[in-house]
Design an enzyme around this catalytic site. Structure first.
Site, PDB file in Angstrom:
ATOM      1  N   SER A 160     -77.553  30.632 -20.534  1.00  0.00           N
ATOM      2  CA  SER A 160     -77.650  29.244 -20.972  1.00  0.00           C
ATOM      3  C   SER A 160     -79.106  28.845 -21.187  1.00  0.00           C
ATOM      4  O   SER A 160     -79.974  29.146 -20.376  1.00  0.00           O
ATOM      5  CB  SER A 160     -77.013  28.333 -19.918  1.00  0.00           C
ATOM      6  OG  SER A 160     -77.107  26.989 -20.299  1.00  0.00           O
TER       7      SER A 160
ATOM      8  N   LYS B 150     -78.671  31.150 -27.675  1.00  0.00           N
ATOM      9  CA  LYS B 150     -77.650  32.083 -28.194  1.00  0.00           C
ATOM     10  C   LYS B 150     -76.793  31.428 -29.279  1.00  0.00           C
ATOM     11  O   LYS B 150     -76.599  32.010 -30.352  1.00  0.00           O
ATOM     12  CB  LYS B 150     -76.776  32.558 -27.024  1.00  0.00           C
ATOM     13  CG  LYS B 150     -75.649  33.509 -27.403  1.00  0.00           C
ATOM     14  CD  LYS B 150     -75.099  34.222 -26.192  1.00  0.00           C
ATOM     15  CE  LYS B 150     -74.454  33.284 -25.203  1.00  0.00           C
ATOM     16  NZ  LYS B 150     -73.032  32.971 -25.520  1.00  0.00           N
TER      17      LYS B 150
ATOM     18  N   ASP C  79     -68.932  33.547 -27.935  1.00  0.00           N
ATOM     19  CA  ASP C  79     -69.012  33.704 -26.480  1.00  0.00           C
ATOM     20  C   ASP C  79     -68.466  35.008 -25.904  1.00  0.00           C
ATOM     21  O   ASP C  79     -69.081  35.572 -25.011  1.00  0.00           O
ATOM     22  CB  ASP C  79     -68.288  32.530 -25.814  1.00  0.00           C
ATOM     23  CG  ASP C  79     -68.709  32.322 -24.373  1.00  0.00           C
ATOM     24  OD1 ASP C  79     -69.910  32.451 -24.076  1.00  0.00           O
ATOM     25  OD2 ASP C  79     -67.840  32.025 -23.544  1.00  0.00           O
TER      26      ASP C  79
ATOM     27  N   LYS D 160     -62.563  31.113 -18.419  1.00  0.00           N
ATOM     28  CA  LYS D 160     -63.351  32.175 -17.804  1.00  0.00           C
ATOM     29  C   LYS D 160     -62.498  33.120 -16.957  1.00  0.00           C
ATOM     30  O   LYS D 160     -62.877  34.276 -16.744  1.00  0.00           O
ATOM     31  CB  LYS D 160     -64.479  31.578 -16.967  1.00  0.00           C
ATOM     32  CG  LYS D 160     -65.566  30.916 -17.808  1.00  0.00           C
ATOM     33  CD  LYS D 160     -66.174  31.876 -18.840  1.00  0.00           C
ATOM     34  CE  LYS D 160     -67.357  31.278 -19.568  1.00  0.00           C
ATOM     35  NZ  LYS D 160     -67.878  32.148 -20.652  1.00  0.00           N
TER      36      LYS D 160
ATOM     37  N   ARG E 241     -67.647  25.191 -13.176  1.00  0.00           N
ATOM     38  CA  ARG E 241     -66.948  26.224 -12.427  1.00  0.00           C
ATOM     39  C   ARG E 241     -67.267  26.123 -10.939  1.00  0.00           C
ATOM     40  O   ARG E 241     -68.319  25.646 -10.541  1.00  0.00           O
ATOM     41  CB  ARG E 241     -67.342  27.611 -12.926  1.00  0.00           C
ATOM     42  CG  ARG E 241     -66.823  27.972 -14.306  1.00  0.00           C
ATOM     43  CD  ARG E 241     -67.187  29.394 -14.672  1.00  0.00           C
ATOM     44  NE  ARG E 241     -68.620  29.634 -14.596  1.00  0.00           N
ATOM     45  CZ  ARG E 241     -69.218  30.261 -13.591  1.00  0.00           C
ATOM     46  NH1 ARG E 241     -68.521  30.736 -12.566  1.00  0.00           N
ATOM     47  NH2 ARG E 241     -70.530  30.433 -13.594  1.00  0.00           N
TER      48      ARG E 241
ATOM     49  N   HIS F  35     -70.286  39.358 -22.908  1.00  0.00           N
ATOM     50  CA  HIS F  35     -70.519  37.915 -22.916  1.00  0.00           C
ATOM     51  C   HIS F  35     -71.622  37.655 -23.937  1.00  0.00           C
ATOM     52  O   HIS F  35     -72.798  37.594 -23.614  1.00  0.00           O
ATOM     53  CB  HIS F  35     -70.950  37.455 -21.513  1.00  0.00           C
ATOM     54  CG  HIS F  35     -70.974  35.971 -21.357  1.00  0.00           C
ATOM     55  ND1 HIS F  35     -71.809  35.328 -20.480  1.00  0.00           N
ATOM     56  CD2 HIS F  35     -70.249  34.998 -21.966  1.00  0.00           C
ATOM     57  CE1 HIS F  35     -71.606  34.021 -20.547  1.00  0.00           C
ATOM     58  NE2 HIS F  35     -70.666  33.803 -21.444  1.00  0.00           N
TER      59      HIS F  35
END
Length: 523
Positions: free
Chosen positions: A232, A236, A251, A195, A54, A214
Site C-alpha cells: 500500500s 501499484k 490485485d 482476502k 481486516r 498479490h
C-alpha cells in the site's frame, strides 16, 4: 446433495433465502433493510461499524493432518482446533436459521483449468452485492449446474464470546480446508470475504505448480504482459493503470505455464483522498452498483473522500468493467517484465534498478516499503516495513515456496525484474523530495518497452542492485541516489542503516539457499 437448499451445510433457514439476485435487487434490499444509503451517483454506501479493516489476530486455520505440514504456522497463520470451529459453526448456523439470507454463486480464477467455485452466504444483502461485484460472475445456465468448491458463511451480527469460545475476540475468520468452509462472524468488513478467498487460492495453486501473486497486471497492444508487485502506498494501482495498456486486474493473479490470469472480476480500491484529477478511472467507477465502505457523505449524499473520521481505509468495490481499457478475458501471456514497487522514505534506494534472479527472490521474500510519519499513531519518522511476497497476511505457505515459483518463472521465461522506488530522493522524508510521478512512469515504460536492456549498469555498493547509467526521459543525475544528497556521508550512513534492517528481517527465514542470501544488501 441438494445444492438448491442449504441442508448440506446444516443450515435450515426459517426465513427467506434470496439466491443470486441482480444488482438492482440487492441494492434495493440493502437500502430497505437499513444496511446502507445511496450516494449522489447511486453507489451503495455502508458503514462497517467497529471493524473498518481486516482483523489479522482473528484469522485462524483449522489444524488438520491433510494440511499440517504445508502451512507456515505462526503469528500470521494462527492454528485452531477443529472442536473450536465446530462449536462456533453450530452457533452461527443457529443464528442464521432465524434470519433472511442472501446467496451469491460465482467463481475465482479467469483460467478455467484453475477456477474455484465460490458460494457466499450472508445475512446482509450488501455483502452479497460485494461478492457479486468482486468475484467472477456466471451466466444463468452455469448457475443451474453450480457446485460450490468453497462456501463462505458470513454472519456479521453474530458476536463470539472471545476466550470462552476459544478465540481472541468477538470477531473470527476461520478457514476449514477439509470442510471447504470459511466461517466469518462479528465483523462486517467485507474485505475479509475477499482476502479469505485469496488466501485459499494461495494455498491451492502452488500444489498445482501455479504461482499465486498479490499483484496488478496489464497487457500492451502487442500482447506483452507486465506485472506489478507493491505494498500500500507504493503506486501499484496508479502505475498499472495505463491508457496505452489494458488492465488485466489490480490485485490478485496466478501465473501458470501459459501465462497470468486474474482471480477476480472486480476491484477493491482505496477511496481515501480520491479525486477525479489523480484517479479518474476509480473516481468514475463509483456509481450505481458500487459498494462504498465507510465513506462519509454530506447532506446531499455527495462523498467526502478526504474525510477519514471513520477510517483511512475507505474502500470502493466495483466490477472491473466499470473501468475503461480492460482485458475482458482476465488473461495475459507470460510476463517479460516484473516490477517491484517500493516507497523508500529513507531516500537511499535507487529510483530504478535491475535485479538478478537471486536478488529478485531476495527482495520478493523481503517485501520492503516504508511507512511515513503521521500515517499511524506513534510513527514520528519513516519506518521500514517488510511483508513477505508483498502480501504476507494472505500467504499460507512458507515465503520460500512462493519465491521458488517466482525464480522458476523468471528463468523459464527470461523475464526481467526491476525494483522501482516511488519514494524519496535527495534525502529522506522531510528533507528530500518525492520522486516525480512523471519520472517514475518513464522508468516503468522504459522497463516494459525494453529500453533498459542495452544500457550500461553499475552495481550499487551497498544494495548490490544494478543501477542504469541512463533512462529515457529521466535526468541521469537522479539515477544514482547518492548524487542527489548534499551530504554524501549521511547518505552512506542511512543506506547502511536500511541495509541492516533488510538483513535483520531476512534472518527470520530458515534454510534459504546461500545464493539468495548473498544477493541481499551489504552492511
Amino acid at each position: 446433495m441438494n445444492l438448491n437448499s442449504l441442508d448440506y451445510l446444516n443450515i435450515k433457514c426459517n426465513k427467506e433465502v434470496h439466491k443470486n439476485l441482480g444488482v438492482a435487487q440487492l441494492v434495493e434490499f440493502a437500502v430497505k433493510r437499513g444496511e446502507g444509503t445511496l450516494s449522489d451517483k447511486g453507489a451503495l454506501v455502508v458503514c462497517t461499524g467497529k471493524y473498518t479493516g481486516r482483523s489479522p489476530k482473528d484469522r485462524f486455520i483449522v489444524k488438520q493432518d491433510s494440511i499440517n505440514n504445508k502451512i507456515n504456522w505462526g503469528e500470521v497463520n494462527l492454528p485452531i482446533e477443529e472442536k473450536v470451529f465446530n462449536s462456533l459453526y453450530n452457533q452461527v448456523v443457529n443464528y442464521l436459521n432465524e434470519r433472511d439470507l442472501f446467496i451469491f454463486d460465482g467463481y475465482v480464477g479467469a483460467l478455467s483449468e484453475y477456477k474455484v467455485n465460490v458460494r457466499v452466504i450472508s445475512e446482509y444483502a450488501s455483502q452479497a452485492l460485494f461478492a457479486n461485484q468482486l468475484f467472477r460472475r456466471l451466466d444463468e445456465k452455469s448457475l443451474e449446474d453450480f457446485v460450490p468448491s468453497f462456501n463462505v458463511i458470513a454472519a456479521p451480527g453474530f458476536k463470539a464470546k472471545g476466550q470462552l469460545d476459544g478465540i481472541n475476540s468477538e470477531a473470527f475468520i476461520i478457514v476449514n480446508f477439509e470442510k471447504r468452509i470459511i466461517l466469518i462472524g462479528g465483523t462486517q468488513y467485507s474485505g475479509e470475504i475477499k482476502k479469505s478467498i485469496f488466501s485459499i487460492m494461495n494455498y491451492l495453486l502452488p500444489l498445482q505448480g501455479v504461482f499465486p501473486m498479490h499483484c496488478s497486471a496489464n497487457i500492451g497492444k502487442d500482447g506483452d504482459t507486465a506485472i506489478f508487485f507493491g505494498l500500500s502506498g507504493t503506486g501499484k494501482t496508479t502505475l498499472s493503470t495505463d491508457p496505452n495498456r489494458r488492465l488485466i486486474g489490480d490485485d490478485e493473479h496466478g501465473w501458470c505455464d501459459t501465462g497470468v490470469f486474474n482471480f477476480e472480476g472486480g476491484c477493491y480500491a482505496k477511496a481515501i483522498k480520491l479525486s477525479k484529477e489523480k484517479e479518474k478511472d476509480i473516481y468514475e467507477a463509483i456509481k450505481f452498483g458500487t459498494v462504498l465502505e465507510n465513506v462519509v457523505l454530506d447532506e446531499k449524499h455527495v462523498p467526502n473522500y478526504d474525510d477519514d473520521s471513520l477510517t483511512e481505509n475507505t474502500r470502493a468495490a466495483y466490477p472491473i468493467d466499470y473501468i475503461d481499457n480492460i482485458e475482458e478475458s482476465g488473461i495475459g501471456g507470460n510476463p517479460k517484465t516484473i516490477i517491484f514497487l517500493t516507497a523508500d522514505a529513507f531516500g537511499v534506494l535507487p529510483p530504478v534498478s535491475k535485479l538478478t534472479k537471486e536478488a529478485a527472490m531476495y527482495h520478493f521474500m523481503s517485501g520492503y516499503t516504508s511507512k511515513l510519519a503521521g500515517t499511524e499513531r506513534g510513527i514520528t519518522e519513516p519506518k521500514a516495513t517488510f511483508s513477505s511476497c508483498f502480501g504476507e497476511p494472505f500467504m499460507l505457505m512458507h515465503p520460500a515456496v512462493y519465491a521458488k515459483l517466482l525464480g522458476e518463472k523468471i528463468e523459464k521465461h527470461n523475464a526481467e525484474v526491476y525494483l522501482i522506488n516511488t519514494g524519496w530522493c535527495g534525502g529522506g522524508y522531510g528533507t528530500g523530495e518525492r520522486i516525480k510521478l512523471s519520472y517514475t512512469r518513464a522508468m516503468v515504460n522504459a522497463a516494459i518497452e525494453g529500453k533498459l536492456k542495452n544500457v550500461d549498469f553499475e552495481e550499487h555498493p551497498i544494495f548490490k542492485v544494478l543501477v542504469p547509467k541512463e533512462c529515457a526521459n529521466v535526468p541521469a543525475e537522479i539515477l544514482n541516489p547518492k548524487n542527489t544528497w548534499k551530504d554524501k556521508e549521511q547518505y552512506t550512513l542511512k543506506a547502511v542503516e536500511l541495509a541492516n534492517k533488510f538483513k535483520a528481517n531476512f534472518e527470520k527465514f530458515n534454510d534459504v539457499p546461500e545464493e539468495i542470501v548473498k544477493a541481499g544488501p551489504n552492511a
